[in-house]
Design a protein around this motif. Structure first.
Motif, PDB file in Angstrom:
ATOM      1  N   ARG A 212       4.925  -0.550   8.720  1.00  0.00           N
ATOM      2  CA  ARG A 212       3.645   0.036   8.343  1.00  0.00           C
ATOM      3  C   ARG A 212       3.157  -0.495   6.995  1.00  0.00           C
ATOM      4  NH1 ARG A 212       0.692   5.271   8.991  1.00  0.00           N
ATOM      5  NH2 ARG A 212      -0.677   5.311   7.175  1.00  0.00           N
ATOM      6  N   GLU A 213       4.091  -0.644   6.033  1.00  0.00           N
ATOM      7  CA  GLU A 213       3.660  -1.084   4.697  1.00  0.00           C
ATOM      8  C   GLU A 213       3.077  -2.500   4.736  1.00  0.00           C
ATOM      9  OE1 GLU A 213       8.304  -1.302   4.512  1.00  0.00           O
ATOM     10  OE2 GLU A 213       6.775  -0.090   5.523  1.00  0.00           O
ATOM     11  N   ASP A 214       3.541  -3.324   5.690  1.00  0.00           N
ATOM     12  CA  ASP A 214       2.978  -4.668   5.820  1.00  0.00           C
ATOM     13  C   ASP A 214       1.567  -4.615   6.415  1.00  0.00           C
ATOM     14  OD1 ASP A 214       5.165  -5.987   4.705  1.00  0.00           O
ATOM     15  OD2 ASP A 214       6.237  -6.013   6.613  1.00  0.00           O
ATOM     16  N   CYS A 215       1.361  -3.699   7.362  1.00  0.00           N
ATOM     17  CA  CYS A 215       0.009  -3.502   7.897  1.00  0.00           C
ATOM     18  C   CYS A 215      -0.934  -3.047   6.776  1.00  0.00           C
ATOM     19  CB  CYS A 215       0.023  -2.460   9.016  1.00  0.00           C
ATOM     20  SG  CYS A 215       0.846  -3.000  10.528  1.00  0.00           S
ATOM     21  N   GLU A 216      -0.457  -2.153   5.934  1.00  0.00           N
ATOM     22  CA  GLU A 216      -1.278  -1.666   4.819  1.00  0.00           C
ATOM     23  C   GLU A 216      -1.609  -2.794   3.841  1.00  0.00           C
ATOM     24  OE1 GLU A 216       1.283   1.473   3.483  1.00  0.00           O
ATOM     25  OE2 GLU A 216       0.351   2.968   4.823  1.00  0.00           O
ATOM     26  N   LYS A 217      -0.642  -3.688   3.620  1.00  0.00           N
ATOM     27  CA  LYS A 217      -0.842  -4.826   2.720  1.00  0.00           C
ATOM     28  C   LYS A 217      -1.939  -5.759   3.264  1.00  0.00           C
ATOM     29  CE  LYS A 217       3.004  -6.674   1.199  1.00  0.00           C
ATOM     30  NZ  LYS A 217       4.258  -7.466   1.192  1.00  0.00           N
ATOM     31  N   ILE A 218      -1.919  -5.989   4.574  1.00  0.00           N
ATOM     32  CA  ILE A 218      -2.925  -6.859   5.199  1.00  0.00           C
ATOM     33  C   ILE A 218      -4.312  -6.230   5.080  1.00  0.00           C
ATOM     34  CG2 ILE A 218      -3.720  -7.832   7.400  1.00  0.00           C
ATOM     35  CD1 ILE A 218      -1.299  -9.293   6.096  1.00  0.00           C
TER      36      ILE A 218
END
Length: 305
Positions: A212-218
């Protein structure tokens, strides 16, 4: 900044060209008229599956197709006439470096169909070949300016970040480790570099992310500097149902991810069955409709939790 698209968007992509010719049918070289017609007919099967899914309950206003002019011109015209969201690719198929399918005439071809989205597939690694990245950015900036000036078609950007050898070496050649540990940060950097180069996508089409944190970063990169309406969608990468469902579930829970574009996972097996005469056309259409609907349900359910 007047860019972006933030409504739900569930795309059935079948703009594949080289892979249909070589992998589905095993044909090499210049196609005959009969072979071209056979590929076009297989794409009509996918389109019929898409329409069947909408008839069975996928909300029409959230559904869309992505198909190429070469084999899908009739489909694009029919979809536009029937009020479906459409997307059409501008890139040459199967190239490592982005270039226009129709060269400097790209604008005429966009105007001929006026798709909802003009889509590009681009391989761009921020730590890759700098000269190639600059050449790609220049062409993409030209397209971005054209689309935003003419205003009829939005800009959909499919970003692939293939691993450089040095990056794979860092994770001891483990491609899964690259996908989890390195690719998300590289994708965010790529989006920001392209934005800084004047490439303004309305929708970023993104390889699946496990966290999820990578989706948020994108999303943070896509939205930076008042680009708040820019949408992100997840692509399927030809993975199996289980993996694609995991990616959709992770992304759907993150504001800014508005949907998906899942192609081969939906249509490849049904088309192979049809090619091999193991299933009927009607069965292939039904199976494509079922799989597409299933992914819509996965995404919608995950959005609500």
């Amino acid at each position: 900044m007047n860019i972006g698209y933030d409504k739900p968007l569930y795309i059935q992509p079948f703009d594949h060209r080289g892979s249909f010719q070589t992998k589905l049918f095993g044909w090499k070289g210049k196609l005959t008229q009969e072979q071209t017609a056979q590929i076009a007919a297989s794409k009509q099967v996918i389109y019929d599956g898409f329409k069947a899914a909408v008839a069975a309950g996928v909300p029409k206003e959230k559904a869309g197709i992505l198909v190429d002019e070469q084999f899908g011109a009739a489909i694009l015209r029919d979809a536009a006439a029937n009020g479906y969201t459409t997307a059409c690719p501008a890139e040459k198929s199967g190239q490592d470096e982005f270039d226009f399918e129709y060269g400097e005439d790209f604008g005429k071809h966009i105007q001929a169909f006026h798709p909802t989205f003009c889509k590009v597939l681009v391989r761009y690694n921020p730590e890759g070949d700098e000269a190639q990245n600059r050449r790609q950015s220049a062409r993409l900036r030209q397209l971005s300016k054209y689309l935003h000036a003419n205003g009829r078609s939005l800009f959909m950007f499919e970003l692939l970040v293939p691993a450089e050898k040095a990056q794979l070496d860092r994770v001891k050649g483990d491609k899964k480790a690259y996908d989890v540990e390195l690719r998300p940060g590289l994708m965010a950097r790529a989006i920001e570099e392209l934005q800084d180069a004047g490439v303004e996508a309305d929708v970023w089409k993104i390889e699946g992310l496990d966290r999820r944190e990578d989706c948020e970063k994108i999303v943070a990169s896509a939205h930076r500097d008042n680009r708040d309406k820019v949408g992100c969608i997840i692509l399927g990468r030809g993975e199996d149902d289980k993996k694609v469902s995991e990616w959709l579930t992770t992304a759907a829970a993150v504001p800014g991810f508005i949907g998906f574009a899942v192609g081969r996972t939906v249509f490849w097996e049904p088309l192979v069955g049809l090619r091999d005469k193991k299933t009927t056309r009607e069965e292939a259409v039904g199976e494509i409709a079922r799989r597409y609907r299933e992914f819509v349900e996965v995404f919608e359910k995950a959005r609500q939790t």
